[in-house]
Design a protein around this motif. Structure first.
Motif, PDB file in Angstrom:
ATOM      1  N   UNK A 101       7.682   7.674  22.403  1.00  0.00           N
ATOM      2  CA  UNK A 101       8.371   7.009  23.513  1.00  0.00           C
ATOM      3  C   UNK A 101       9.581   7.790  24.037  1.00  0.00           C
ATOM      4  N   UNK A 102      10.081   8.757  23.273  1.00  0.00           N
ATOM      5  CA  UNK A 102      11.228   9.544  23.754  1.00  0.00           C
ATOM      6  C   UNK A 102      10.972  10.167  25.127  1.00  0.00           C
ATOM      7  N   UNK A 103       9.973  11.039  25.273  1.00  0.00           N
ATOM      8  CA  UNK A 103       9.779  11.667  26.591  1.00  0.00           C
ATOM      9  C   UNK A 103       9.369  10.669  27.662  1.00  0.00           C
ATOM     10  N   UNK A 104       8.627   9.624  27.271  1.00  0.00           N
ATOM     11  CA  UNK A 104       8.171   8.638  28.259  1.00  0.00           C
ATOM     12  C   UNK A 104       9.351   7.934  28.915  1.00  0.00           C
ATOM     13  N   UNK A 105      10.355   7.558  28.083  1.00  0.00           N
ATOM     14  CA  UNK A 105      11.489   6.790  28.609  1.00  0.00           C
ATOM     15  C   UNK A 105      12.621   7.675  29.124  1.00  0.00           C
ATOM     16  N   UNK A 106      12.750   8.873  28.584  1.00  0.00           N
ATOM     17  CA  UNK A 106      13.810   9.770  29.064  1.00  0.00           C
ATOM     18  C   UNK A 106      13.470  10.321  30.444  1.00  0.00           C
ATOM     19  N   UNK A 107      12.219  10.760  30.632  1.00  0.00           N
ATOM     20  CA  UNK A 107      11.839  11.448  31.874  1.00  0.00           C
ATOM     21  C   UNK A 107      11.020  10.575  32.823  1.00  0.00           C
ATOM     22  N   UNK A 108      10.659   9.348  32.394  1.00  0.00           N
ATOM     23  CA  UNK A 108       9.911   8.457  33.274  1.00  0.00           C
ATOM     24  C   UNK A 108       8.492   8.909  33.507  1.00  0.00           C
ATOM     25  N   UNK A 109       7.764   9.173  32.453  1.00  0.00           N
ATOM     26  CA  UNK A 109       6.377   9.634  32.556  1.00  0.00           C
ATOM     27  C   UNK A 109       5.449   8.437  32.748  1.00  0.00           C
ATOM     28  N   UNK A 110       4.484   8.569  33.658  1.00  0.00           N
ATOM     29  CA  UNK A 110       3.518   7.506  33.901  1.00  0.00           C
ATOM     30  C   UNK A 110       4.191   6.254  34.437  1.00  0.00           C
ATOM     31  N   UNK A 159      19.435   9.439  29.036  1.00  0.00           N
ATOM     32  CA  UNK A 159      19.992   9.277  27.695  1.00  0.00           C
ATOM     33  C   UNK A 159      19.747   7.873  27.151  1.00  0.00           C
ATOM     34  N   UNK A 160      19.850   6.865  28.002  1.00  0.00           N
ATOM     35  CA  UNK A 160      19.583   5.488  27.567  1.00  0.00           C
ATOM     36  C   UNK A 160      18.148   5.336  27.076  1.00  0.00           C
ATOM     37  N   UNK A 161      17.232   6.068  27.684  1.00  0.00           N
ATOM     38  CA  UNK A 161      15.841   6.023  27.256  1.00  0.00           C
ATOM     39  C   UNK A 161      15.667   6.527  25.835  1.00  0.00           C
ATOM     40  N   UNK A 162      16.450   7.533  25.456  1.00  0.00           N
ATOM     41  CA  UNK A 162      16.397   8.039  24.082  1.00  0.00           C
ATOM     42  C   UNK A 162      16.850   6.967  23.101  1.00  0.00           C
ATOM     43  N   UNK A 163      17.898   6.220  23.462  1.00  0.00           N
ATOM     44  CA  UNK A 163      18.382   5.147  22.588  1.00  0.00           C
ATOM     45  C   UNK A 163      17.355   4.023  22.466  1.00  0.00           C
ATOM     46  N   UNK A 164      16.723   3.658  23.588  1.00  0.00           N
ATOM     47  CA  UNK A 164      15.719   2.587  23.565  1.00  0.00           C
ATOM     48  C   UNK A 164      14.524   3.002  22.714  1.00  0.00           C
ATOM     49  N   UNK A 165      14.104   4.246  22.839  1.00  0.00           N
ATOM     50  CA  UNK A 165      12.988   4.744  22.027  1.00  0.00           C
ATOM     51  C   UNK A 165      13.331   4.687  20.545  1.00  0.00           C
TER      52      UNK A 165
END
Length: 458
Positions: free
Chosen positions: A189-198, A205-211
């Motif tokens: 989930x790191x790259x999915x939420x950090x970079x908005x894939x798909x 950075x918030x995406x890394x924390x959520x992952x």
């Protein structure tokens, strides 16, 4: 009546922790923890690698959050260590009822820790970040990352206590599976939420924390399923459970020093970041990268520690001196092998390690000598970790605490400040190996005292 029957039953059954060949059972108990903790270290590194792709400022923001994450882990793991030590010692002494009580108490301790960090996350995050940066990209993203990790830390608190409970009974494979499930979830989930894939939003950075938190949630859920649905040497009571403050006290006799010992590392990192921030943001980022990288070397040794502690605790409780010391010697040899490999990697490939985090010319200039100098501390650290395990397994967690105080507060911070004033950032890195040597001198003295007064009389 049932407890008496169970206790009598346990006195007749030979537990492999007290009878199996040391090298065989140590490896069988340690390798799952070594693998799971290595994977955990890998996902911490992957987390920062993806953040580094955003920018060096983003990496600095996550680096500021490192000491707070260390505090969370210190409470989660330290509480688990206390539970682990008490369960294994009580099983070794054939006191089943107290082992069961300790296992059940651990869950309530985990809940309390989670509530504590929720409160801290709501009121503490902004003042902490503003000690370094008042506003801007770094401050905004550090606050976001820290708030998420603090407020939702209850999952890692439960995960760690349950893992330590299972390990105390000799079950090392289930904790491995629990830890791996969280690590793999995080990595996915790191790259999915950090970079908005798909279909996922781009959260940076918030995406890394959520992952990270989502991985902890998955691991926590699986841990509860294994604990409550499986059959174990200890029995968990939830409905109708009555808290025994004597058990809580026994748990924190080892657990509290362990919490303080690991929290000292976060205090040290907060102070060191303040020293480095006066020179450059790059130096702060380098220190954060080092702690991510060194975790991949230290985590296998901590995994070895997890396999070693219940073995040592059981044989200490069973008053088997010869077997206790054999465990210690085997653990020490393996720790030196792991640290030796890590030292060689840091000495030969520092440039490539830094480039994993998209390091630019300035970061390479600061980071290459830093990794080579700091990694000298790996050698004395191997002795310190394994000997501290002996302290904890025998119920003397405060010995380990004082070792950390000497190394990280009495040692690293004052030395780093003095050396930075003499020779700048480059010389300050020498504080790590010098402080580790100070800690080693203390550990030798205390270990000799423990052996003479207690272990030799078993």
């Amino acid at each position: 009546m049932d407890e008496k029957i169970l206790e009598n039953k346990n006195t007749k059954i030979e537990n492999p922790m007290g009878t199996a060949p040391i090298n065989k059972i140590l490896l069988s108990m340690a390798w799952p923890a070594i693998l799971s903790m290595s994977i955990s270290a890998l996902y911490n590194i992957v987390d920062s690698i993806f953040v580094g792709m955003i920018s060096e400022e983003a990496l600095t923001a996550v680096s500021l959050a490192n000491p707070i994450q260390m505090v969370i882990i210190s409470f989660a793991v330290g509480s688990g260590v206390g539970v682990n030590s008490l369960i294994s010692r009580r099983l070794g002494a054939h006191r089943q009822a107290e082992a069961d009580q300790a296992a059940s108490t651990g869950l309530w301790i985990a809940l309390f820790n989670g509530i504590l960090f929720l409160i801290l996350g709501l009121i503490f995050t902004k003042p902490f970040v503003h000690m370094y940066y008042e506003d801007g990209f770094i401050a905004e993203n550090a606050i976001s990352y820290m708030s998420i990790c603090l407020c939702l830390s209850v999952f890692i608190c439960f995960q760690c206590v349950i893992e330590k409970t299972l390990q105390a009974t000799g079950n090392m494979k289930s904790p491995m599976f629990i830890s791996l499930s969280g690590a793999i979830t995080n990595i996915i989930f790191d790259p999915l939420l950090i970079f908005g894939i798909g279909p996922f939003p781009e959260l940076g950075v918030a995406g890394a924390a959520i992952a990270t938190v989502f991985g902890q949630f998955v691991a926590c859920t699986i841990a509860f399923i294994i604990l409550l649905k499986g059959e174990h040497i200890v029995t968990i009571t939830i409905k109708g459970f009555k808290l025994d403050w004597g058990i809580v006290k026994d748990i924190y006799g080892v657990g509290f020093p362990s919490i303080l010992m690991q929290s000292i590392g976060s205090v040290m990192l907060i102070g060191y970041n303040a020293i480095l921030a006066a020179f450059s943001e790059t130096a702060v980022a380098v220190l954060g990268v080092y702690f991510k990288l060194q975790s991949f070397i230290f985590m296998p040794v901590f995994g070895l520690n997890q396999g070693l502690m219940p073995l040592m605790g059981y044989n200490y409780g069973a008053a088997n001196k010869k077997r206790l010391m054999s465990c210690y010697k085997h653990g020490l040899v393996l720790a030196y092998i792991f640290m030796g490999i890590g030292f060689a990697i840091f000495q030969i490939f520092p440039e490539y390690l830094l480039k994993l985090f998209s390091a630019g010319p300035e970061m390479l200039e600061v980071g290459i000598p830093a990794l080579r100098i700091i990694s000298i501390c790996f050698w004395p650290a191997a002795f310190g970790i394994i000997t501290s395990t002996t302290f904890q397994a025998s119920g003397h967690g405060f010995y380990s605490l004082f070792s950390s105080l000497i190394r990280q507060l009495v040692g690293i911070l004052p030395l780093a400040y003095i050396l930075s004033r003499i020779g700048g950032v480059a010389l300050s890195w020498a504080a790590f190996p010098l402080a580790e040597i100070l800690g080693t001198c203390y550990i030798i003295i205390v270990f000799r005292h423990l052996y003479k007064t207690e272990i030799s009389k078993l």
